[in-house]
Design an enzyme around this catalytic site. Structure first.
Site, PDB file in Angstrom:
ATOM      1  N   GLY A   8      50.171  73.041  55.698  1.00  0.00           N
ATOM      2  CA  GLY A   8      48.762  73.462  55.829  1.00  0.00           C
ATOM      3  C   GLY A   8      48.156  74.043  54.570  1.00  0.00           C
ATOM      4  N   GLY A  10      48.486  72.371  51.684  1.00  0.00           N
ATOM      5  CA  GLY A  10      48.295  71.228  50.792  1.00  0.00           C
ATOM      6  C   GLY A  10      46.877  70.680  50.924  1.00  0.00           C
ATOM      7  N   ILE A  60      60.328  73.482  56.068  1.00  0.00           N
ATOM      8  CA  ILE A  60      60.590  72.762  57.332  1.00  0.00           C
ATOM      9  C   ILE A  60      62.036  72.286  57.423  1.00  0.00           C
ATOM     10  CG2 ILE A  60      58.213  71.985  57.766  1.00  0.00           C
ATOM     11  CD1 ILE A  60      59.171  69.165  56.698  1.00  0.00           C
ATOM     12  N   THR A 123      51.697  57.197  57.029  1.00  0.00           N
ATOM     13  CA  THR A 123      50.823  56.672  55.959  1.00  0.00           C
ATOM     14  C   THR A 123      50.689  55.156  56.083  1.00  0.00           C
ATOM     15  OG1 THR A 123      50.681  56.284  53.568  1.00  0.00           O
ATOM     16  CG2 THR A 123      52.877  56.652  54.430  1.00  0.00           C
ATOM     17  N   ASP A 124      49.618  54.610  55.509  1.00  0.00           N
ATOM     18  CA  ASP A 124      49.477  53.142  55.486  1.00  0.00           C
ATOM     19  C   ASP A 124      50.546  52.496  54.609  1.00  0.00           C
ATOM     20  OD1 ASP A 124      48.504  53.786  52.928  1.00  0.00           O
ATOM     21  OD2 ASP A 124      46.611  52.709  53.162  1.00  0.00           O
ATOM     22  N   GLU A 125      51.149  53.294  53.721  1.00  0.00           N
ATOM     23  CA  GLU A 125      52.152  52.735  52.804  1.00  0.00           C
ATOM     24  C   GLU A 125      53.395  52.226  53.529  1.00  0.00           C
ATOM     25  OE1 GLU A 125      53.144  54.343  49.114  1.00  0.00           O
ATOM     26  OE2 GLU A 125      51.197  55.260  48.747  1.00  0.00           O
ATOM     27  N   TYR A 147      58.981  56.987  48.183  1.00  0.00           N
ATOM     28  CA  TYR A 147      58.112  57.813  49.034  1.00  0.00           C
ATOM     29  C   TYR A 147      57.834  57.114  50.359  1.00  0.00           C
ATOM     30  CZ  TYR A 147      53.624  59.286  50.999  1.00  0.00           C
ATOM     31  OH  TYR A 147      52.620  59.653  51.864  1.00  0.00           O
ATOM     32  N   LYS A 151      58.781  57.929  54.353  1.00  0.00           N
ATOM     33  CA  LYS A 151      57.736  58.074  55.375  1.00  0.00           C
ATOM     34  C   LYS A 151      57.965  57.077  56.517  1.00  0.00           C
ATOM     35  CE  LYS A 151      54.487  60.358  55.271  1.00  0.00           C
ATOM     36  NZ  LYS A 151      54.245  61.767  55.743  1.00  0.00           N
ATOM     37  N   ASN A 177      43.418  59.176  51.036  1.00  0.00           N
ATOM     38  CA  ASN A 177      42.405  60.206  51.238  1.00  0.00           C
ATOM     39  C   ASN A 177      41.811  60.653  49.913  1.00  0.00           C
ATOM     40  OD1 ASN A 177      42.852  62.302  54.095  1.00  0.00           O
ATOM     41  ND2 ASN A 177      43.661  60.247  53.898  1.00  0.00           N
ATOM     42  N   TYR A 204      47.230  52.114  35.489  1.00  0.00           N
ATOM     43  CA  TYR A 204      48.478  51.354  35.600  1.00  0.00           C
ATOM     44  C   TYR A 204      48.163  49.850  35.647  1.00  0.00           C
ATOM     45  CZ  TYR A 204      50.435  55.850  37.282  1.00  0.00           C
ATOM     46  OH  TYR A 204      50.820  57.159  37.436  1.00  0.00           O
ATOM     47  N   GLY A 272      57.204  48.755  41.053  1.00  0.00           N
ATOM     48  CA  GLY A 272      57.041  48.450  42.490  1.00  0.00           C
ATOM     49  C   GLY A 272      55.642  48.739  43.015  1.00  0.00           C
TER      50      GLY A 272
HETATM   51  P1  NAD Z   1      50.077  67.470  49.481  1.00  0.00           P
HETATM   52  O1  NAD Z   1      51.167  67.113  48.543  1.00  0.00           O
HETATM   53  O2  NAD Z   1      48.744  67.815  48.954  1.00  0.00           O
HETATM   54  O3  NAD Z   1      50.538  68.680  50.416  1.00  0.00           O
HETATM   55  C1  NAD Z   1      51.811  68.748  50.972  1.00  0.00           C
HETATM   56  C2  NAD Z   1      52.029  70.173  51.462  1.00  0.00           C
HETATM   57  O4  NAD Z   1      53.330  70.224  52.069  1.00  0.00           O
HETATM   58  C3  NAD Z   1      52.035  71.203  50.343  1.00  0.00           C
HETATM   59  O5  NAD Z   1      51.269  72.325  50.709  1.00  0.00           O
HETATM   60  C4  NAD Z   1      53.501  71.579  50.184  1.00  0.00           C
HETATM   61  O6  NAD Z   1      53.700  72.908  49.729  1.00  0.00           O
HETATM   62  C5  NAD Z   1      54.009  71.381  51.603  1.00  0.00           C
HETATM   63  N1  NAD Z   1      55.444  71.115  51.661  1.00  0.00           N
HETATM   64  C6  NAD Z   1      56.150  70.232  50.908  1.00  0.00           C
HETATM   65  N2  NAD Z   1      57.469  70.293  51.225  1.00  0.00           N
HETATM   66  C7  NAD Z   1      57.572  71.199  52.233  1.00  0.00           C
HETATM   67  C8  NAD Z   1      58.655  71.682  53.001  1.00  0.00           C
HETATM   68  N3  NAD Z   1      59.911  71.241  52.792  1.00  0.00           N
HETATM   69  N4  NAD Z   1      58.420  72.622  53.948  1.00  0.00           N
HETATM   70  C9  NAD Z   1      57.162  73.075  54.165  1.00  0.00           C
HETATM   71  N5  NAD Z   1      56.091  72.670  53.454  1.00  0.00           N
HETATM   72  C10 NAD Z   1      56.299  71.729  52.496  1.00  0.00           C
HETATM   73  O7  NAD Z   1      49.990  66.242  50.494  1.00  0.00           O
HETATM   74  P2  NAD Z   1      48.714  65.624  51.243  1.00  0.00           P
HETATM   75  O8  NAD Z   1      48.085  64.617  50.369  1.00  0.00           O
HETATM   76  O9  NAD Z   1      47.921  66.726  51.818  1.00  0.00           O
HETATM   77  O10 NAD Z   1      49.442  64.823  52.419  1.00  0.00           O
HETATM   78  C11 NAD Z   1      49.673  65.428  53.679  1.00  0.00           C
HETATM   79  C12 NAD Z   1      50.370  64.427  54.572  1.00  0.00           C
HETATM   80  O11 NAD Z   1      49.568  63.259  54.713  1.00  0.00           O
HETATM   81  C13 NAD Z   1      51.715  63.941  54.024  1.00  0.00           C
HETATM   82  O12 NAD Z   1      52.598  63.779  55.097  1.00  0.00           O
HETATM   83  C14 NAD Z   1      51.386  62.597  53.390  1.00  0.00           C
HETATM   84  O13 NAD Z   1      52.511  61.755  53.398  1.00  0.00           O
HETATM   85  C15 NAD Z   1      50.305  62.099  54.331  1.00  0.00           C
HETATM   86  N6  NAD Z   1      49.334  61.167  53.766  1.00  0.00           N
HETATM   87  C16 NAD Z   1      48.601  61.497  52.668  1.00  0.00           C
HETATM   88  C17 NAD Z   1      47.626  60.630  52.184  1.00  0.00           C
HETATM   89  C18 NAD Z   1      46.794  60.957  50.983  1.00  0.00           C
HETATM   90  O14 NAD Z   1      46.038  60.075  50.519  1.00  0.00           O
HETATM   91  N7  NAD Z   1      46.873  62.138  50.425  1.00  0.00           N
HETATM   92  C19 NAD Z   1      47.391  59.413  52.854  1.00  0.00           C
HETATM   93  C20 NAD Z   1      48.207  59.083  53.948  1.00  0.00           C
HETATM   94  C21 NAD Z   1      49.144  59.978  54.418  1.00  0.00           C
HETATM   95  O1  DAU Z   2      47.909  55.023  50.843  1.00  0.00           O
HETATM   96  C1  DAU Z   2      48.231  56.313  51.278  1.00  0.00           C
HETATM   97  C2  DAU Z   2      48.931  57.044  50.163  1.00  0.00           C
HETATM   98  O2  DAU Z   2      47.933  57.286  49.170  1.00  0.00           O
HETATM   99  C3  DAU Z   2      49.556  58.356  50.613  1.00  0.00           C
HETATM  100  O3  DAU Z   2      50.561  58.095  51.554  1.00  0.00           O
HETATM  101  C4  DAU Z   2      50.133  59.106  49.411  1.00  0.00           C
HETATM  102  O4  DAU Z   2      50.593  60.377  49.818  1.00  0.00           O
HETATM  103  C5  DAU Z   2      49.037  59.289  48.377  1.00  0.00           C
HETATM  104  O5  DAU Z   2      49.588  59.870  47.212  1.00  0.00           O
HETATM  105  C6  DAU Z   2      48.374  57.959  48.025  1.00  0.00           C
HETATM  106  O6  DAU Z   2      49.275  57.110  47.282  1.00  0.00           O
HETATM  107  P1  DAU Z   2      48.790  56.248  46.025  1.00  0.00           P
HETATM  108  O7  DAU Z   2      49.973  55.969  45.195  1.00  0.00           O
HETATM  109  O8  DAU Z   2      47.930  55.116  46.450  1.00  0.00           O
HETATM  110  O9  DAU Z   2      47.811  57.334  45.322  1.00  0.00           O
HETATM  111  P2  DAU Z   2      47.606  57.732  43.783  1.00  0.00           P
HETATM  112  O10 DAU Z   2      46.401  58.619  43.755  1.00  0.00           O
HETATM  113  O11 DAU Z   2      48.854  58.200  43.138  1.00  0.00           O
HETATM  114  O12 DAU Z   2      47.207  56.337  43.116  1.00  0.00           O
HETATM  115  C7  DAU Z   2      46.065  55.597  43.547  1.00  0.00           C
HETATM  116  C8  DAU Z   2      46.018  54.303  42.746  1.00  0.00           C
HETATM  117  O13 DAU Z   2      45.716  54.632  41.374  1.00  0.00           O
HETATM  118  C9  DAU Z   2      47.338  53.567  42.720  1.00  0.00           C
HETATM  119  O14 DAU Z   2      47.100  52.162  42.741  1.00  0.00           O
HETATM  120  C10 DAU Z   2      47.965  53.960  41.377  1.00  0.00           C
HETATM  121  C11 DAU Z   2      46.731  54.164  40.495  1.00  0.00           C
HETATM  122  N1  DAU Z   2      46.915  55.174  39.426  1.00  0.00           N
HETATM  123  C12 DAU Z   2      47.261  56.438  39.777  1.00  0.00           C
HETATM  124  C13 DAU Z   2      47.487  57.403  38.823  1.00  0.00           C
HETATM  125  C14 DAU Z   2      47.884  58.819  39.210  1.00  0.00           C
HETATM  126  C15 DAU Z   2      46.732  54.821  38.088  1.00  0.00           C
HETATM  127  O15 DAU Z   2      46.398  53.659  37.751  1.00  0.00           O
HETATM  128  N2  DAU Z   2      46.958  55.784  37.136  1.00  0.00           N
HETATM  129  C16 DAU Z   2      47.343  57.050  37.442  1.00  0.00           C
HETATM  130  O16 DAU Z   2      47.557  57.878  36.498  1.00  0.00           O
END
Ligand code: NAD
Ligand code: DAU
Length: 331
Positions: A8, A10, A60, A123-125, A147, A151, A177, A204, A272
């Site tokens: 919560g 994050g 956790i 996640t969609d991943e 990652y 998941k 997001n 990238y 990858g």
């Molecule tokens: P984030 O990295 O911003 O936050 C993660 C939070 O989890 C942090 O506050 C961290 O301190 C806490 N945490 C990490 N390890 C922990 C542990 N062992 N015990 C307790 N707390 C711990 O991540 P986010 O972007 O907010 O993502 C939240 C969730 O949504 C994740 O499960 C991620 O896989 C999923 N998700 C994220 C996205 C995205 O685009 N950000 C998209 C799809 C799914």
């Molecule tokens: O799709 C959901 C996922 O989205 C979540 O599950 C993950 O937690 C979240 O981190 C996110 O993953 P991505 O790898 O898609 O997000 P990121 O912001 O790291 O990268 C978005 C795109 O931008 C991806 O195609 C890689 C590219 N990128 C990212 C970075 C950080 C670059 O080209 N250069 C960069 O420096």
């Protein structure tokens, strides 16, 4: 409702906690967060002193900690994770530990405490790269980086707890997001930070990878809807309906900041790298949800938010200097 939110402090977790406190006057929230580099009490600014919020710092993965956190809880929203693909490529260990083993601990503790609802945020991943029609919830999972593999493991473990033990689990599979409080390792805040400092933007490969951007506030509405209304045992795709090549998103960031395109530098690709994420979200639409925040406006406002919160970004980046130096060396 007494709600436990793991992770919560994050990005999505802190937005979700705010959303719940703002929209559900009968809810009280306990946050359990380890405060890794990605989490911070600061992310809960404005609600930390709300009497309906309790903050617990803890892991956790620690059985006693998660069991204690479940006491008196009716519903769990499990968001804690190691969320960054690039870090999981450097080392998968923390992702395996938290995303898989930690999720196992959460499901076990929820089962022992007889919690009424468990929302697992996947996640969609987990579907892997999309080369054809957008994935539906019935498509096989094919994760392709450490990652997303952790998941996918947790996603299926959650389902197995429903089938085997009757744990009332709902699985959310959201797309990328964006919004306030996102840790500045992710594309939008990281590139905003760098552009504001006139540093090159490390794209990238050719930057034509496609992501489907979902505003975090739309996402939080979807999570709440699922937590309160979805039948247990089901998985739901959640997307923004905004599939964009990265270059389009990057150009919008640059445009909002009034910076030159010459900042763009194409660098060594992520190993990858999934070329495209795409999902069909008609299942959650049938429950009564659709995204509301228009992409361009949402991205521009988010970029502005980061530009207005540079001190917060600076402190967040400072927690993780080694990572940035290691990953971007030569990029
Ligand atoms: P984030 O990295 O911003 O936050 C993660 C939070 O989890 C942090 O506050 C961290 O301190 C806490 N945490 C990490 N390890 C922990 C542990 N062992 N015990 C307790 N707390 C711990 O991540 P986010 O972007 O907010 O993502 C939240 C969730 O949504 C994740 O499960 C991620 O896989 C999923 N998700 C994220 C996205 C995205 O685009 N950000 C998209 C799809 C799914
Ligand atoms: O799709 C959901 C996922 O989205 C979540 O599950 C993950 O937690 C979240 O981190 C996110 O993953 P991505 O790898 O898609 O997000 P990121 O912001 O790291 O990268 C978005 C795109 O931008 C991806 O195609 C890689 C590219 N990128 C990212 C970075 C950080 C670059 O080209 N250069 C960069 O420096």
């Amino acid at each position: 409702m007494q709600l436990l939110v793991t992770g919560g402090a994050g990005f999505i977790g802190s937005n979700f906690v705010r959303h719940v406190l703002r929209t559900r006057s009968d809810a009280s929230v306990r946050v359990l967060d380890k405060l890794t580099y990605a989490g911070s009490r600061e992310n809960l600014a404005g609600v930390l002193d709300d009497p309906r919020l309790e903050f617990v710092e803890g892991d956790i993965c620690d059985r006693a900690t998660i069991e204690a956190a479940m006491e008196g809880i009716q519903a769990v929203a499990h968001l804690a994770a190691e969320s960054h693909v690039d870090r999981s490529i450097i080392s998968a260990e923390a992702a395996v530990e938290t995303n898989f083993t930690g999720s196992f601990r959460v499901f076990e503790a929820a089962r022992a405490a007889e919690v009424e609802r468990v929302l697992h945020v996947s996640t969609d991943e987990v579907y892997g790269a999309c080369f054809d029609e957008p994935f539906t919830e019935d498509d096989p999972l094919n994760p392709r980086n450490p990652y997303s593999a952790t998941k996918a493991g947790a996603d299926r473990l959650a389902h197995s707890y429903f089938v085997t033990y009757g744990l009332p689990v709902i699985i959310a599979r959201p797309s990328n997001n964006y919004g306030p409080w996102q840790y500045p390792e992710k594309l939008i805040p990281f590139f905003t930070w760098r552009a504001l400092h006139d540093e090159h933007l490390p794209v990238y490969g050719d930057g034509m990878q496609i992501r489907d951007w979902l505003h975090v506030e739309d996402h939080c509405r979807a999570l709440m809807l699922l937590l309160e209304n979805a039948p247990s045992g089901e998985a739901y795709n959640i997307h923004g309906g905004n599939e964009r090549p990265n270059m389009e998103t990057i150009r919008l960031i640059i445009d909002e900041l009034g910076k030159p395109e010459s900042l763009i530098r194409h660098v060594e690709d992520r190993p990858g790298h999934d070329i495209r994420y795409a999902m069909d979200a008609s299942k959650i639409a049938a429950v009564g949800w659709k995204p509301q925040i228009e992409w361009e406006r949402g991205i521009r406002e988010t970029v502005r938010w980061f530009a207005d919160n540079l001190d917060w970004m600076q402190r967040a980046i400072a927690r993780s200097r080694d990572y940035f130096e290691q990953w971007y060396a030569g990029r």
